[in-house]
Design a protein around this motif. Structure first.
Motif, mmCIF file in Angstrom:
data_model
loop_
_atom_site.group_PDB
_atom_site.id
_atom_site.type_symbol
_atom_site.label_atom_id
_atom_site.label_comp_id
_atom_site.label_asym_id
_atom_site.label_seq_id
_atom_site.Cartn_x
_atom_site.Cartn_y
_atom_site.Cartn_z
ATOM 1 N N TYR A 214 -39.977 -18.971 7.535
ATOM 2 C CA TYR A 214 -40.790 -18.782 8.735
ATOM 3 C C TYR A 214 -41.823 -19.896 8.887
ATOM 4 N N ARG A 215 -42.348 -20.377 7.767
ATOM 5 C CA ARG A 215 -43.279 -21.519 7.843
ATOM 6 C C ARG A 215 -42.559 -22.771 8.339
ATOM 7 N N ALA A 216 -41.301 -22.923 7.944
ATOM 8 C CA ALA A 216 -40.518 -24.056 8.439
ATOM 9 C C ALA A 216 -40.303 -23.945 9.947
ATOM 10 N N ALA A 217 -40.146 -22.722 10.455
ATOM 11 C CA ALA A 217 -40.001 -22.532 11.900
ATOM 12 C C ALA A 217 -41.272 -22.947 12.624
ATOM 13 N N VAL A 218 -42.417 -22.614 12.066
ATOM 14 C CA VAL A 218 -43.699 -23.016 12.669
ATOM 15 C C VAL A 218 -43.788 -24.542 12.746
ATOM 16 N N GLU A 219 -43.399 -25.212 11.685
ATOM 17 C CA GLU A 219 -43.432 -26.680 11.684
ATOM 18 C C GLU A 219 -42.501 -27.255 12.753
ATOM 19 N N SER A 220 -41.324 -26.667 12.908
ATOM 20 C CA SER A 220 -40.374 -27.162 13.906
ATOM 21 C C SER A 220 -40.907 -26.967 15.322
ATOM 22 N N TRP A 221 -41.521 -25.831 15.585
ATOM 23 C CA TRP A 221 -42.104 -25.606 16.915
ATOM 24 C C TRP A 221 -43.235 -26.587 17.202
ATOM 25 N N ASN A 222 -44.052 -26.839 16.207
ATOM 26 C CA ASN A 222 -45.142 -27.801 16.404
ATOM 27 C C ASN A 222 -44.602 -29.206 16.651
ATOM 28 N N LYS A 223 -43.511 -29.548 15.961
ATOM 29 C CA LYS A 223 -42.887 -30.859 16.188
ATOM 30 C C LYS A 223 -42.326 -30.960 17.604
ATOM 31 N N PHE A 224 -41.730 -29.877 18.092
ATOM 32 C CA PHE A 224 -41.201 -29.884 19.446
ATOM 33 C C PHE A 224 -42.321 -30.101 20.461
ATOM 34 N N ASN A 225 -43.426 -29.407 20.289
ATOM 35 C CA ASN A 225 -44.527 -29.559 21.233
ATOM 36 C C ASN A 225 -45.116 -30.967 21.189
ATOM 37 N N THR A 226 -45.130 -31.569 20.017
ATOM 38 C CA THR A 226 -45.584 -32.954 19.916
ATOM 39 C C THR A 226 -44.660 -33.879 20.713
ATOM 40 N N SER A 227 -43.351 -33.635 20.596
ATOM 41 C CA SER A 227 -42.392 -34.432 21.369
ATOM 42 C C SER A 227 -42.545 -34.179 22.866
ATOM 43 N N LEU A 228 -42.834 -32.937 23.228
ATOM 44 C CA LEU A 228 -42.988 -32.592 24.637
ATOM 45 C C LEU A 228 -44.213 -33.280 25.242
ATOM 46 N N VAL A 229 -45.287 -33.342 24.495
ATOM 47 C CA VAL A 229 -46.498 -34.018 24.966
ATOM 48 C C VAL A 229 -46.214 -35.494 25.223
ATOM 49 N N SER A 230 -45.347 -36.087 24.403
ATOM 50 C CA SER A 230 -44.989 -37.501 24.576
ATOM 51 C C SER A 230 -43.874 -37.694 25.605
ATOM 52 N N CYS A 231 -43.483 -36.613 26.280
ATOM 53 C CA CYS A 231 -42.410 -36.638 27.281
ATOM 54 C C CYS A 231 -41.054 -37.011 26.681
ATOM 55 N N ASP A 232 -40.882 -36.761 25.366
ATOM 56 C CA ASP A 232 -39.624 -37.061 24.692
ATOM 57 C C ASP A 232 -38.736 -35.834 24.532
ATOM 58 N N ALA A 233 -39.171 -34.705 25.089
ATOM 59 C CA ALA A 233 -38.385 -33.471 25.028
ATOM 60 C C ALA A 233 -38.399 -32.831 26.412
ATOM 61 N N VAL A 234 -37.628 -31.754 26.546
ATOM 62 C CA VAL A 234 -37.463 -31.090 27.843
ATOM 63 C C VAL A 234 -37.897 -29.643 27.731
ATOM 64 N N PHE A 235 -38.589 -29.150 28.767
ATOM 65 C CA PHE A 235 -38.866 -27.724 28.890
ATOM 66 C C PHE A 235 -38.559 -27.353 30.337
ATOM 67 N N ASP A 236 -37.469 -26.610 30.540
ATOM 68 C CA ASP A 236 -36.935 -26.371 31.877
ATOM 69 C C ASP A 236 -37.513 -25.079 32.458
ATOM 70 N N THR A 237 -38.470 -25.207 33.378
ATOM 71 C CA THR A 237 -39.157 -24.043 33.939
ATOM 72 C C THR A 237 -38.517 -23.599 35.254
ATOM 73 N N ARG A 238 -37.213 -23.326 35.223
ATOM 74 C CA ARG A 238 -36.532 -22.805 36.395
ATOM 75 C C ARG A 238 -36.718 -21.293 36.472
ATOM 76 N N SER A 239 -36.535 -20.739 37.660
ATOM 77 C CA SER A 239 -36.720 -19.298 37.849
ATOM 78 C C SER A 239 -35.676 -18.494 37.076
ATOM 79 N N ASP A 240 -34.440 -19.017 36.946
ATOM 80 C CA ASP A 240 -33.430 -18.264 36.203
ATOM 81 C C ASP A 240 -33.747 -18.227 34.709
ATOM 82 N N ASN A 241 -34.428 -19.260 34.205
ATOM 83 C CA ASN A 241 -34.864 -19.223 32.810
ATOM 84 C C ASN A 241 -35.959 -18.172 32.609
#
Length: 369
Positions: A214-241
């Motif tokens: 579970y601690r490894a999952a926390v690290e992975s989520w934090n890494k994703f958000n770091t990538s998202l802040v740098s615009c290197d990842a995607v977060f798709d905020t569509r209504s169907d999502n």
């Protein structure tokens, strides 16, 4: 005239006193006998026994501390993140900042809830003494030591569902792009068995305990958000999502409501129902996590919520969750719904769950038009 009556009651109370004395003596006899035996032994025997007793006191003292003290518990903890001050949905470029995008509140809260479970607190379900139970009896079948474990499992149930949504839908464009590696790793780790200790018999051998995954999952989520802040990842905020996220939460609430209903109908034992507390606190943990994640979802999908005029009903849904989370009885009672002595906390919690679920279903119907 009253002397025979007084004498009768004196004999009755004397008999009750003798009976209580015999019961107490019967309960204390093994300890007194063991003390007598221990006092007559040499220190070669007394020393190791004393050391074992001290270790047991330390281990069980630590166990009681871990199960009874709840660190970081606050249904309103999300307010510290100030999501209401965000001006753009998750994954969108921040105005006036080059190559900077808005991070995901859902990802941040998923990490925070898991961090609360395994870093700020001990993950109770995989500790050795919890697995051993009370003289071999599962703690979940007793009224002791299981409330925190049930609460943590309820929180984790919601986070697991969210992790699937993040990896399969939210973290990719319309399901056609590749799955983000960080979200994929987080999903795999958070799905790990909830009760694994350092050693097990199925299969036999040493293991990596549950909290490490579970601690490894926390690290992975934090890494994703770091990538998202740098615009290197995607977060798709569509209504169907957003529809998919709410559908998963509503499904979990429907299942929990049914569990509470069946327990409430079949076991009207009031304060003496030993499984009522873990049912209640599992449901409470689900609502605790959903309340936090729905506030985060509102920030991430602010554009969709505004365009579909969902602000009012969304606020009402959060208000219903707030009301449910105010129910924090010291002792959980599973009394009859028409009873007048013992309350029925399970039915009350089930009522609030259905109200929240009805709001979710209404929002889903609006999104599905």
């Amino acid at each position: 005239m009253l002397d025979p009556i007084i004498a009768f009651f004196q004999r009755v109370f004397a008999a009750i006193g003798r009976g209580i004395g015999m019961v107490v003596a019967w309960l204390l006899w093994p300890f007194l006998a063991a003390h007598g035996w221990y006092r007559e032994r040499s220190w070669i025997i007394r020393g190791p026994i004393l050391a074992i007793l001290v270790l047991l006191v330390i281990f069980y003292g630590q166990f009681i501390y871990r199960t009874q003290l709840w660190h970081g518990f606050d249904p309103a903890f999300v307010q510290a993140y100030k999501f209401d001050e965000r001006t753009v949905p998750a994954g969108n470029p921040l105005p006036g900042e080059a190559n900077r995008c808005q991070d995901s509140a859902v990802v941040a809260i998923s990490a925070a809830l898991t961090d609360q479970n395994v870093n700020q607190n001990a993950w109770v379900s995989s500790t050795l003494l919890y697995k051993l139970g009370l003289f071999g009896l599962d703690w979940d079948n007793t009224p002791f030591m299981d409330n925190k474990a049930s609460f943590q499992r309820g929180v984790n149930q919601v986070v697991r569902r969210t992790a699937i949504q993040l990896a399969d839908n939210l973290g990719r464009v319309r399901g056609t792009s590749g799955i983000n590696n960080d979200l994929q790793n987080a999903r795999g780790n958070i799905q790990f068995d909830e009760s694994t200790w350092y050693f097990g018999t199925d299969p036999f051998g040493f293991k990596t305990p549950t909290p490490s995954y579970y601690r490894a999952a926390v690290e992975s989520w934090n890494k994703f958000n770091t990538s998202l802040v740098s615009c290197d990842a995607v977060f798709d905020t569509r209504s169907d999502n957003l529809l998919q996220v709410l559908d998963g939460m509503a499904s979990d609430l429907g299942n929990t409501s049914d569990i509470l209903r069946r327990r409430s109908e079949e076991f009207n034992a009031g304060w003496f129902d030993t499984r009522a507390d873990d049912r209640f606190w599992f449901a409470y943990g689900q609502l605790y996590a959903q309340y936090a994640l729905l506030q985060a979802t509102r920030a991430d999908f602010s554009g969709v919520i505004r365009e579909r005029n969902l602000t009012t009903i969304w606020t009402e849904m959060e208000r219903q969750l707030q009301a449910a989370l105010r129910i924090q009885p010291a002792i959980i009672s599973n009394g009859s719904e028409d009873g007048w002595i013992m309350p029925t906390h399970l039915a009350t919690m089930g009522f609030y769950i259905l109200r929240v679920r009805s709001n979710m279903v209404e929002i889903q119907s609006i999104l599905d038009r």
